[in-house]
Scaffold this motif. Structure first.
Motif, PDB file in Angstrom:
ATOM      1  N   SER A  46      37.388  35.920  34.022  1.00  0.00           N
ATOM      2  CA  SER A  46      37.221  35.277  35.318  1.00  0.00           C
ATOM      3  C   SER A  46      37.646  36.234  36.427  1.00  0.00           C
ATOM      4  O   SER A  46      38.560  37.041  36.262  1.00  0.00           O
ATOM      5  CB  SER A  46      38.076  34.009  35.374  1.00  0.00           C
ATOM      6  N   THR A  47      36.984  36.123  37.568  1.00  0.00           N
ATOM      7  CA  THR A  47      37.357  36.973  38.707  1.00  0.00           C
ATOM      8  C   THR A  47      38.596  36.449  39.417  1.00  0.00           C
ATOM      9  O   THR A  47      39.165  37.140  40.251  1.00  0.00           O
ATOM     10  CB  THR A  47      36.193  37.084  39.712  1.00  0.00           C
ATOM     11  N   ASN A  48      38.996  35.231  39.106  1.00  0.00           N
ATOM     12  CA  ASN A  48      40.227  34.648  39.655  1.00  0.00           C
ATOM     13  C   ASN A  48      41.367  34.906  38.674  1.00  0.00           C
ATOM     14  O   ASN A  48      41.617  34.120  37.776  1.00  0.00           O
ATOM     15  CB  ASN A  48      40.065  33.134  39.879  1.00  0.00           C
ATOM     16  N   TYR A  49      42.036  36.030  38.854  1.00  0.00           N
ATOM     17  CA  TYR A  49      43.118  36.390  37.948  1.00  0.00           C
ATOM     18  C   TYR A  49      44.331  35.526  38.236  1.00  0.00           C
ATOM     19  O   TYR A  49      44.970  35.639  39.271  1.00  0.00           O
ATOM     20  CB  TYR A  49      43.486  37.863  38.089  1.00  0.00           C
ATOM     21  N   ALA A  50      44.670  34.652  37.284  1.00  0.00           N
ATOM     22  CA  ALA A  50      45.833  33.786  37.439  1.00  0.00           C
ATOM     23  C   ALA A  50      47.019  34.314  36.637  1.00  0.00           C
ATOM     24  O   ALA A  50      48.155  33.941  36.892  1.00  0.00           O
ATOM     25  CB  ALA A  50      45.499  32.366  36.979  1.00  0.00           C
ATOM     26  N   ASP A  51      46.738  35.184  35.678  1.00  0.00           N
ATOM     27  CA  ASP A  51      47.787  35.679  34.799  1.00  0.00           C
ATOM     28  C   ASP A  51      47.472  37.141  34.460  1.00  0.00           C
ATOM     29  O   ASP A  51      46.307  37.533  34.410  1.00  0.00           O
ATOM     30  CB  ASP A  51      47.821  34.833  33.523  1.00  0.00           C
ATOM     31  N   GLY A  52      48.480  37.907  34.198  1.00  0.00           N
ATOM     32  CA  GLY A  52      48.291  39.314  33.865  1.00  0.00           C
ATOM     33  C   GLY A  52      47.777  39.536  32.451  1.00  0.00           C
ATOM     34  O   GLY A  52      47.256  40.595  32.147  1.00  0.00           O
ATOM     35  N   ALA A  53      47.922  38.520  31.602  1.00  0.00           N
ATOM     36  CA  ALA A  53      47.483  38.636  30.216  1.00  0.00           C
ATOM     37  C   ALA A  53      46.221  37.807  29.994  1.00  0.00           C
ATOM     38  O   ALA A  53      45.913  36.890  30.759  1.00  0.00           O
ATOM     39  CB  ALA A  53      48.584  38.152  29.281  1.00  0.00           C
ATOM     40  N   LEU A  54      45.491  38.144  28.937  1.00  0.00           N
ATOM     41  CA  LEU A  54      44.312  37.365  28.581  1.00  0.00           C
ATOM     42  C   LEU A  54      44.740  36.010  28.034  1.00  0.00           C
ATOM     43  O   LEU A  54      45.711  35.912  27.290  1.00  0.00           O
ATOM     44  CB  LEU A  54      43.496  38.081  27.505  1.00  0.00           C
ATOM     45  N   ASP A  55      43.988  34.977  28.405  1.00  0.00           N
ATOM     46  CA  ASP A  55      44.257  33.698  27.765  1.00  0.00           C
ATOM     47  C   ASP A  55      43.477  33.631  26.451  1.00  0.00           C
ATOM     48  O   ASP A  55      42.696  34.524  26.122  1.00  0.00           O
ATOM     49  CB  ASP A  55      43.945  32.510  28.694  1.00  0.00           C
ATOM     50  N   LYS A  56      43.690  32.569  25.682  1.00  0.00           N
ATOM     51  CA  LYS A  56      43.079  32.457  24.354  1.00  0.00           C
ATOM     52  C   LYS A  56      41.554  32.468  24.426  1.00  0.00           C
ATOM     53  O   LYS A  56      40.892  33.110  23.606  1.00  0.00           O
ATOM     54  CB  LYS A  56      43.569  31.173  23.681  1.00  0.00           C
ATOM     55  N   ASN A  57      40.971  31.774  25.394  1.00  0.00           N
ATOM     56  CA  ASN A  57      39.519  31.720  25.534  1.00  0.00           C
ATOM     57  C   ASN A  57      38.934  33.087  25.891  1.00  0.00           C
ATOM     58  O   ASN A  57      37.892  33.470  25.369  1.00  0.00           O
ATOM     59  CB  ASN A  57      39.107  30.685  26.583  1.00  0.00           C
ATOM     60  N   GLU A  58      39.596  33.809  26.799  1.00  0.00           N
ATOM     61  CA  GLU A  58      39.118  35.145  27.177  1.00  0.00           C
ATOM     62  C   GLU A  58      39.181  36.095  25.989  1.00  0.00           C
ATOM     63  O   GLU A  58      38.236  36.850  25.738  1.00  0.00           O
ATOM     64  CB  GLU A  58      39.952  35.693  28.334  1.00  0.00           C
ATOM     65  N   ALA A  59      40.287  36.054  25.243  1.00  0.00           N
ATOM     66  CA  ALA A  59      40.446  36.940  24.087  1.00  0.00           C
ATOM     67  C   ALA A  59      39.390  36.643  23.029  1.00  0.00           C
ATOM     68  O   ALA A  59      38.780  37.562  22.464  1.00  0.00           O
ATOM     69  CB  ALA A  59      41.843  36.803  23.501  1.00  0.00           C
ATOM     70  N   SER A  60      39.157  35.374  22.775  1.00  0.00           N
ATOM     71  CA  SER A  60      38.149  34.978  21.795  1.00  0.00           C
ATOM     72  C   SER A  60      36.755  35.404  22.239  1.00  0.00           C
ATOM     73  O   SER A  60      35.958  35.919  21.447  1.00  0.00           O
ATOM     74  CB  SER A  60      38.208  33.468  21.587  1.00  0.00           C
ATOM     75  N   CYS A  61      36.447  35.196  23.524  1.00  0.00           N
ATOM     76  CA  CYS A  61      35.154  35.598  24.069  1.00  0.00           C
ATOM     77  C   CYS A  61      34.962  37.112  23.944  1.00  0.00           C
ATOM     78  O   CYS A  61      33.895  37.575  23.539  1.00  0.00           O
ATOM     79  CB  CYS A  61      35.050  35.159  25.533  1.00  0.00           C
ATOM     80  N   LEU A  62      35.986  37.878  24.262  1.00  0.00           N
ATOM     81  CA  LEU A  62      35.895  39.338  24.159  1.00  0.00           C
ATOM     82  C   LEU A  62      35.682  39.790  22.723  1.00  0.00           C
ATOM     83  O   LEU A  62      34.877  40.680  22.464  1.00  0.00           O
ATOM     84  CB  LEU A  62      37.146  39.996  24.746  1.00  0.00           C
TER      85      LEU A  62
END
Length: 94
Positions: A46-62
């Protein structure tokens, strides 16, 4: 090796040609990596960075994106080799 490089098997590459081939291959790998990073980042992060680390959904998508990218790259490479062999065996067939 015979005159004009005919009938002697594979021609020997000079050191300069080997270096040029290695540089070309490195350019191709670098380009593929940059495209992978760009495409998967656009798709999964997401372009709206809310956290410095990847969340579970982002990591799975990557993970899925990278796996699909490499799988597609392997399949394209295999098909290109088949086309090259077909072309080489039949003279002009693609």
């Amino acid at each position: 090796m015979s005159l004009f490089g005919l009938g002697g098997g594979q021609p020997q590459l000079t050191s300069e040609q080997k270096i040029q081939n290695a540089e070309s291959e490195l350019d191709l790998v670098t380009d593929m990596f940059n495209k992978l990073v760009d495409n998967c980042h656009k798709k999964c992060i997401s372009t709206n960075y809310a956290d410095g680390a990847l969340d579970k959904n982002e990591a799975s998508c990557l993970d899925r994106c990278v796996a699909k990218y490499f799988e597609a790259n392997v399949k394209v490479g295999e098909n290109m080799q088949k086309m090259g062999q077909t072309f080489g065996n039949n003279g002009s067939k693609i």
